[in-house]
Scaffold this motif. Structure first.
Motif, mmCIF file in Angstrom:
data_model
loop_
_atom_site.group_PDB
_atom_site.id
_atom_site.type_symbol
_atom_site.label_atom_id
_atom_site.label_comp_id
_atom_site.label_asym_id
_atom_site.label_seq_id
_atom_site.Cartn_x
_atom_site.Cartn_y
_atom_site.Cartn_z
ATOM 1 N N CYS A 67 56.694 19.079 28.684
ATOM 2 C CA CYS A 67 57.554 19.942 27.870
ATOM 3 C C CYS A 67 58.183 21.015 28.752
ATOM 4 C CB CYS A 67 56.732 20.591 26.753
ATOM 5 S SG CYS A 67 57.663 21.789 25.759
ATOM 6 N N LEU A 68 59.479 21.194 28.608
ATOM 7 C CA LEU A 68 60.189 22.187 29.412
ATOM 8 C C LEU A 68 59.838 23.614 29.013
ATOM 9 C CD1 LEU A 68 63.776 20.652 29.614
ATOM 10 C CD2 LEU A 68 61.910 20.476 31.258
ATOM 11 N N ARG A 69 59.243 23.793 27.857
ATOM 12 C CA ARG A 69 58.918 25.154 27.399
ATOM 13 C C ARG A 69 57.476 25.531 27.749
ATOM 14 N NH1 ARG A 69 59.876 24.630 22.305
ATOM 15 N NH2 ARG A 69 61.983 25.480 22.223
ATOM 16 N N CYS A 70 56.504 24.735 27.290
ATOM 17 C CA CYS A 70 55.100 25.125 27.451
ATOM 18 C C CYS A 70 54.397 24.423 28.607
ATOM 19 C CB CYS A 70 54.326 24.876 26.155
ATOM 20 S SG CYS A 70 54.105 23.121 25.759
ATOM 21 N N GLY A 71 54.976 23.318 29.113
ATOM 22 C CA GLY A 71 54.372 22.621 30.242
ATOM 23 C C GLY A 71 53.384 21.538 29.875
ATOM 24 N N ASP A 72 53.054 21.363 28.607
ATOM 25 C CA ASP A 72 52.129 20.303 28.196
ATOM 26 C C ASP A 72 52.824 18.939 28.265
ATOM 27 O OD1 ASP A 72 50.143 22.096 27.754
ATOM 28 O OD2 ASP A 72 50.343 22.138 25.573
ATOM 29 N N TYR A 73 52.019 17.897 28.515
ATOM 30 C CA TYR A 73 52.566 16.540 28.528
ATOM 31 C C TYR A 73 52.590 15.980 27.110
ATOM 32 C CZ TYR A 73 52.653 16.216 33.600
ATOM 33 O OH TYR A 73 52.946 16.408 34.922
ATOM 34 N N VAL A 74 53.695 15.303 26.776
ATOM 35 C CA VAL A 74 53.901 14.771 25.438
ATOM 36 C C VAL A 74 54.146 13.270 25.543
ATOM 37 C CG1 VAL A 74 55.285 14.921 23.333
ATOM 38 C CG2 VAL A 74 54.948 16.965 24.764
ATOM 39 N N LEU A 75 53.374 12.490 24.805
ATOM 40 C CA LEU A 75 53.541 11.042 24.817
ATOM 41 C C LEU A 75 54.864 10.639 24.177
ATOM 42 C CD1 LEU A 75 49.937 9.921 23.811
ATOM 43 C CD2 LEU A 75 51.051 9.513 26.031
ATOM 44 N N GLY A 76 55.445 9.560 24.710
ATOM 45 C CA GLY A 76 56.676 9.048 24.127
ATOM 46 C C GLY A 76 57.855 9.201 25.064
ATOM 47 N N ASP A 77 59.009 8.755 24.589
ATOM 48 C CA ASP A 77 60.222 8.857 25.385
ATOM 49 C C ASP A 77 60.693 10.310 25.454
ATOM 50 O OD1 ASP A 77 60.288 6.088 25.735
ATOM 51 O OD2 ASP A 77 61.441 5.795 23.874
ATOM 52 N N PRO A 78 61.375 10.692 26.535
ATOM 53 C CA PRO A 78 61.883 12.065 26.630
ATOM 54 C C PRO A 78 62.998 12.294 25.605
ATOM 55 C CG PRO A 78 62.756 10.728 28.418
ATOM 56 C CD PRO A 78 61.725 9.880 27.724
ATOM 57 N N HIS A 79 63.179 13.538 25.232
ATOM 58 C CA HIS A 79 64.231 13.855 24.270
ATOM 59 C C HIS A 79 65.626 13.746 24.878
ATOM 60 C CE1 HIS A 79 60.686 16.008 22.494
ATOM 61 N NE2 HIS A 79 61.164 15.418 21.419
ATOM 62 N N GLY A 80 65.712 13.812 26.192
ATOM 63 C CA GLY A 80 66.998 13.692 26.863
ATOM 64 C C GLY A 80 66.806 13.316 28.314
ATOM 65 N N ASP A 81 67.889 12.907 28.974
ATOM 66 C CA ASP A 81 67.832 12.607 30.401
ATOM 67 C C ASP A 81 69.187 12.897 31.022
ATOM 68 O OD1 ASP A 81 69.553 10.231 30.136
ATOM 69 O OD2 ASP A 81 67.816 9.316 29.181
ATOM 70 N N GLY A 82 69.184 12.996 32.354
ATOM 71 C CA GLY A 82 70.409 13.296 33.070
ATOM 72 C C GLY A 82 70.139 14.205 34.246
ATOM 73 N N PRO A 83 71.187 14.750 34.866
ATOM 74 C CA PRO A 83 71.002 15.669 36.001
ATOM 75 C C PRO A 83 70.215 16.901 35.584
ATOM 76 C CG PRO A 83 73.294 14.947 35.826
ATOM 77 C CD PRO A 83 72.607 14.485 34.576
ATOM 78 N N ALA A 84 69.484 17.472 36.538
ATOM 79 C CA ALA A 84 68.655 18.645 36.233
ATOM 80 C C ALA A 84 69.492 19.803 35.715
ATOM 81 C CB ALA A 84 67.882 19.068 37.478
ATOM 82 N N GLN A 85 70.722 19.921 36.238
ATOM 83 C CA GLN A 85 71.560 21.045 35.818
ATOM 84 C C GLN A 85 71.993 20.936 34.363
ATOM 85 O OE1 GLN A 85 74.970 20.955 38.387
ATOM 86 N NE2 GLN A 85 75.858 19.141 37.420
ATOM 87 N N ASP A 86 71.860 19.746 33.784
ATOM 88 C CA ASP A 86 72.222 19.555 32.377
ATOM 89 C C ASP A 86 71.022 19.665 31.444
ATOM 90 O OD1 ASP A 86 74.839 19.144 33.151
ATOM 91 O OD2 ASP A 86 74.641 16.955 33.226
ATOM 92 N N ALA A 87 69.861 19.966 31.988
ATOM 93 C CA ALA A 87 68.667 20.106 31.150
ATOM 94 C C ALA A 87 68.859 21.259 30.175
ATOM 95 C CB ALA A 87 67.440 20.351 32.021
ATOM 96 N N PRO A 88 68.306 21.159 28.969
ATOM 97 C CA PRO A 88 68.455 22.252 27.999
ATOM 98 C C PRO A 88 67.837 23.542 28.517
ATOM 99 C CG PRO A 88 66.804 20.645 27.272
ATOM 100 C CD PRO A 88 67.502 20.043 28.438
ATOM 101 N N VAL A 89 68.540 24.642 28.310
ATOM 102 C CA VAL A 89 68.051 25.957 28.727
ATOM 103 C C VAL A 89 67.257 26.544 27.568
ATOM 104 C CG1 VAL A 89 68.691 28.263 29.520
ATOM 105 C CG2 VAL A 89 70.024 26.272 30.253
ATOM 106 N N LEU A 90 65.968 26.706 27.758
ATOM 107 C CA LEU A 90 65.079 27.168 26.694
ATOM 108 C C LEU A 90 64.596 28.580 26.981
ATOM 109 C CD1 LEU A 90 62.870 23.966 26.375
ATOM 110 C CD2 LEU A 90 64.929 24.518 25.078
#
Length: 265
Positions: A39-62
């Motif tokens: 998880c980009l917010r809390c750092g815990d690992y979450v089972l399943g497919d990621p909510h998004g993919d692409g270049p790091a600069q396009d990652a959601p800003v939380l």
């Protein structure tokens, strides 16, 4: 309080798969029951497919950590502004409705703000003892044109408080400026009320408002403080550029400190 976990508990985790080969393994783990993404917010690992993919600069800003705490404080201030704005609006409307009658402000409050009386009683707020209410009461004895001006001012100020609260709730920078200016303008009146009669509510309100102004000025770098808007935007940009790497926390197995420094840049 862990603000990251609190937010994820309320809104859910946010995972992202960067396309960069050096970053992707830091956010991914293969488990016996499937893939897990951090998880980009809390750092815990979450089972399943990621909510998004692409270049790091396009990652959601939380919002993370201190930013989440700041958002919580701003939204508490927003609720306070909405409540205050609603009360002032109702007082303005009440002045228009009853300007032709000999009626006290207390009666106006009893009629138009009856639903708020339990709240007033709980915080030990006596409407008849408020300097602002007394000023309105004196205005009620004035001529009709003066009452129209008073009502217009109350309605305008009430709407201003609601707009200010909306800006704070949406975490907009203009809302922060609104809050600082509007709160600072009325601090002298609150000081005057405290000098007339010291009560726990008045002193508490004064301390809260002074603290709110100081907090916003310092933490949000308003009016050029601590580098002003450029420094504030630079902080946000730094968080955005480092979001993916900092969310991982550590490098993959076998990573070196040089690798970590390179990833941080």
């Amino acid at each position: 309080m862990d603000w990251n976990l609190r937010s994820c508990a309320r809104h859910g985790h946010v995972t992202y798969a960067p396309t960069e080969a050096e970053l992707r393994p830091r956010l991914h783990a293969l488990t016996p029951i499937g893939d897990a993404w951090r998880c980009l917010r809390c750092g815990d690992y979450v089972l399943g497919d990621p909510h998004g993919d692409g270049p790091a600069q396009d990652a959601p800003v939380l919002l993370r950590g201190k930013a989440l705490r700041s958002a919580f404080i701003l939204r508490l201030l927003a609720i306070e502004r909405w409540v205050r704005g609603a009360i002032i609006l109702l007082l303005g409307i009440a002045v228009l409705r009853f300007k032709s009658t000999q009626v006290s402000v207390k009666e106006l409050v009893d009629r138009d703000l009856a639903s708020l009386k339990p709240f007033f009683n709980q915080i030990n707020f006596n409407v008849a003892d408020s300097g602002t209410i007394k000023a309105i009461q004196n205005a009620l004895d004035a001529k009709s044109s003066t009452l129209n001006l008073v009502a217009a001012f109350l309605i305008f100020y009430g709407l201003l408080q609601i707009v200010e609260g909306t800006g704070l709730w949406m975490l907009k920078r203009w809302g922060e400026y609104f809050a600082v200016v509007a709160t600072a303008l009325f601090i002298p009146l609150e000081i005057y009320e405290v000098t007339e009669r010291v009560t726990l509510l008045r002193v508490g309100a004064l301390i809260v408002n002074i603290a709110a102004v100081a907090y916003l000025l310092y933490s949000k770098r308003l009016f050029g403080l601590r580098g002003g808007v450029k420094a504030y935007e630079a902080d946000l940009e730094e968080v955005s550029l480092l979001e993916v790497t900092t969310s991982a926390g550590t490098t993959s197995a076998g990573g070196t400190e040089a690798d970590q420094a390179s990833a941080g840049r």
